[in-house]
Design an enzyme around this catalytic site. Structure first.
Site, PDB file in Angstrom:
ATOM      1  N   ALA A  95      48.040  42.752  49.920  1.00 42.65           N
ATOM      2  CA  ALA A  95      47.778  42.067  48.560  1.00 42.65           C
ATOM      3  C   ALA A  95      46.296  42.762  48.060  1.00 42.65           C
ATOM      4  O   ALA A  95      45.455  43.196  48.877  1.00 42.65           O
ATOM      5  CB  ALA A  95      47.694  40.450  48.921  1.00 42.65           C
TER       6      ALA A  95
ATOM      7  N   GLY B 267      38.679  42.536  46.598  1.00 43.78           N
ATOM      8  CA  GLY B 267      39.276  43.010  47.887  1.00 43.78           C
ATOM      9  C   GLY B 267      40.531  43.464  47.778  1.00 43.78           C
ATOM     10  O   GLY B 267      41.269  43.278  47.059  1.00 43.78           O
ATOM     11  N   GLU B 268      40.766  44.477  48.756  1.00 46.24           N
ATOM     12  CA  GLU B 268      42.110  45.136  48.658  1.00 46.24           C
ATOM     13  C   GLU B 268      42.678  45.268  50.164  1.00 46.24           C
ATOM     14  O   GLU B 268      41.883  45.598  50.984  1.00 46.24           O
ATOM     15  CB  GLU B 268      42.138  46.401  47.807  1.00 46.24           C
ATOM     16  CG  GLU B 268      42.033  46.387  46.351  1.00 46.24           C
ATOM     17  CD  GLU B 268      41.813  47.809  45.968  1.00 46.24           C
ATOM     18  OE1 GLU B 268      43.077  48.426  45.564  1.00 46.24           O
ATOM     19  OE2 GLU B 268      41.022  48.364  45.465  1.00 46.24           O
TER      20      GLU B 268
ATOM     21  N   ASP C 285      46.010  33.904  63.721  1.00 47.79           N
ATOM     22  CA  ASP C 285      45.157  35.135  63.480  1.00 47.79           C
ATOM     23  C   ASP C 285      43.858  34.881  63.136  1.00 47.79           C
ATOM     24  O   ASP C 285      43.208  35.424  62.248  1.00 47.79           O
ATOM     25  CB  ASP C 285      45.767  35.884  62.214  1.00 47.79           C
ATOM     26  CG  ASP C 285      45.467  37.405  62.140  1.00 47.79           C
ATOM     27  OD1 ASP C 285      44.975  37.946  63.164  1.00 47.79           O
ATOM     28  OD2 ASP C 285      45.438  37.914  60.937  1.00 47.79           O
TER      29      ASP C 285
END
Length: 210
Positions: free
Chosen positions: A47, A42-43, A159
Site C-alpha cells: 500500500a 510513505g510507500e 506484528d
C-alpha cells in the site's frame, strides 16, 4: 533509459544523469468526492499512504490505498478490511483511528485514518540508539495500554515491532504512542484467514518458539 530507483537516489548508475522525480498520478485527485490527495507520506509493498484533506470539513487526514497488484487478491483484500474493522472496534487513544473505508473504481481498497505528526519508533531508534529510561518508560506503558485494550476485545496484533509503533506529538507538545497496522491481526471470534501451521509477523520480532 527509463530505469526506476528507490527514494534517496540522485543519479543514474548507467550514465550518471541526474534523476527526475516521477509525480504520483494520484496526487491532486479526489477520492469518494471528498478526500483530496496532497502528498505521499510513505510507500510499501502492499500500500501507499497519502496525506490528504477532507474537502467538506477542511480536515487533514491520511489515506492508505492498497496496491493495484492486490486488487483481485481476496485474502489481501480481506486483511485490508480487517485492519479497518479491528482499529474501529478497539477505539483507544493509543491505537490509530480509522475514519472511513471504501473501494476505488479499479477495485483497490482504501482506509481513511487520522493524520499523525511525529515518527515511527524505528526511526527514533535508528537515530538515537536506545531511548533514555525517562522517555522509554512512558512509551512502553502506552504500548502496553494499547495491547491490553486489544486483548480485552480478544484481538491479537501479531506484528508488533518498532515500525508499527508511531511516536506522535500531542497538543501539549508531548509524545503519544499510536499502535499501527492491524492488517494481520487475529480476532479470537474470527480465524478464517489463519490456516493450521501458518505463521504471520516479522521473524526478527517473533517469540523464539515460533
Amino acid at each position: 533509459c527509463n530505469l526506476r530507483y528507490p527514494g534517496g537516489s540522485v543519479s543514474c548508475f548507467v550514465d550518471g544523469v541526474t534523476l527526475v522525480e516521477i509525480q504520483d498520478p494520484r496526487i491532486g485527485t479526489t477520492i469518494a468526492g471528498r478526500y483530496q490527495l496532497e502528498r505521499v507520506i510513505g510507500e510499501g509493498g502492499m500500500a501507499t499512504v497519502y496525506g490528504a484533506r477532507h474537502r467538506l470539513v477542511d480536515r487533514p487526514c491520511a489515506i492508505k490505498i492498497m496496491s493495484r497488484s492486490f486488487a483481485r487478491d481476496e485474502v489481501i483484500r480481506e486483511r485490508f478490511r480487517r485492519e479497518a474493522k479491528a482499529a474501529q472496534k478497539l477505539a483507544h487513544p493509543n491505537i490509530i483511528e480509522i475514519f472511513d473505508q471504501g473501494e476505488l473504481d479499479d477495485g483497490t481498497l482504501y482506509l481513511v485514518m487520522e493524520l499523525l505528526e511525529g515518527e515511527p519508533l524505528a526511526d527514533a531508534l535508528d537515530r538515537e540508539g536506545k531511548l533514555p529510561l525517562e522517555r522509554a518508560l512512558p512509551v512502553a506503558i502506552q504500548i502496553a495500554r494499547a495491547l491490553a485494550r486489544a486483548h480485552d476485545l480478544e484481538v491479537i496484533h501479531r506484528d508488533l515491532k518498532p515500525e508499527n509503533i508511531y511516536l506522535a506529538r500531542d497538543d501539549d507538545d508531548g509524545e503519544q504512542v499510536k499502535l499501527l497496522d492491524f492488517g494481520i491481526a487475529r480476532s479470537m471470534q474470527d480465524s478464517r484467514l489463519t490456516g493450521a501451521g501458518e505463521v504471520f509477523g516479522t521473524p526478527q520480532y517473533m517469540a523464539p518458539e515460533q
